[in-house]
Design an enzyme around this catalytic site. Structure first.
Site, short mmCIF file in Angstrom:
data_model
loop_
_atom_site.label_atom_id
_atom_site.label_comp_id
_atom_site.label_asym_id
_atom_site.label_seq_id
_atom_site.Cartn_x
_atom_site.Cartn_y
_atom_site.Cartn_z
N GLY A 1 3.13 6.40 2.16
CA GLY A 1 4.53 6.07 1.86
C GLY A 1 4.81 5.87 0.40
N GLY B 1 5.40 8.04 -1.64
CA GLY B 1 6.52 8.92 -1.97
C GLY B 1 7.76 8.60 -1.15
CD GLU C 1 4.43 11.07 4.07
OE1 GLU C 1 4.27 11.72 3.03
OE2 GLU C 1 4.19 9.85 4.13
CG ASP D 1 0.18 6.14 -1.10
OD1 ASP D 1 0.28 6.80 -2.15
OD2 ASP D 1 1.04 6.17 -0.20
#
Ligand code: 5RP
Length: 233
Positions: free
Chosen positions: A100, A102, A108, A89
């Site tokens: 994060g 998503g 991740e 991001d």
């Protein structure tokens, strides 16, 4: 496809050049990572790659990859992931990240820490001088601890928002936890902050990914650039 999607796709495709036959591949989450997954599938289908196994970083990615027929396996103690390809991001000039968006930050980060090579793919809108200037830090919180962690984060300043879905109910992670999006503004010392957040019982994981990356692939209107972390050029 709009211009941003085209740039994301270009970065995703380029990352698959680093996958070789026989590899165990970590699959990130998000639209850019999905372009990479699609390209992985294309190269398996046309025979350029074979014997590829994949560990997805979210249920969303698992479903996407399974739908394409990729071979999905669990993380195992016997084998590290050869390469993980994931989006971001926000990316600072040292290639530290906020991730994060998503909601998949926990898995991740597990993949990032268990991969020989960790490639981040993004379009150039994700670049910033300082983390926090463009995107909030997603903080995954155990439900029981929500109010306490909300107050804790508010104590640092900025704005704290519980992530919601379309119908107004709380977004739930794959682990059934909540996400607080913390608009903390530019972060002066991400290492100090990450350390503080990691110490809090009730914070399951935070979206500061510091020194986790080996390669960054950035696409812009000028083309696609590959950076090896530690060899900025
Ligand atoms: C998911 C993530 C994504 O990688 C991040 O949100 C970027 O997404 P996109 O590629 O769709 O812009 O961290 O948790």
């Amino acid at each position: 496809m709009n211009k941003t999607e085209e740039l994301k796709k270009a970065a995703g495709i380029e990352a698959i050049d680093f996958v070789c036959t026989g590899m165990l591949v970590g699959l990130g989450t998000g639209s850019t990572a999905e372009f990479a997954v699609e390209e992985l599938y294309n190269r398996i289908k046309d025979g350029r790659l074979s014997e590829i196994s994949c560990v997805p970083s979210s249920e969303r990615t698992r479903m996407f990859a399974e739908g394409l027929g990729l071979n999905i396996v669990e993380l195992s103690s016997e084998r590290r992931i050869d390469v993980t390809i994931d989006g971001a991001d926000e990316i600072d000039s040292d290639f530290n990240l906020i991730k994060g968006g998503g909601g998949a930050l926990l898995r991740e980060k597990v993949l990032a820490q268990n991969s020989e090579r960790n490639i981040i793919v993004a379009d150039d809108s994700k670049l910033s001088q300082r983390l926090g200037s463009r995107f909030p830090i997603p903080v995954e919180v155990f439900k029981f601890a929500f109010e306490a962690q909300k107050s804790y984060l508010e104590g640092f300043g900025g704005e704290v928002r519980l992530r919601l879905v379309g119908d107004g109910s709380p977004f739930l992670t794959d682990q059934n936890n909540l996400i607080i999006d913390w608009y903390c503004g530019e972060i002066e010392d991400p290492f100090y902050l990450a350390d503080q957040l990691s110490k809090r019982a009730g914070i399951v994981e935070h979206g500061l990914f510091l020194e986790t990356v080996s390669d960054v692939i950035i696409s812009s209107l000028d083309g696609v650039k590959h950076f090896v972390v530690g060899e900025k050029s």
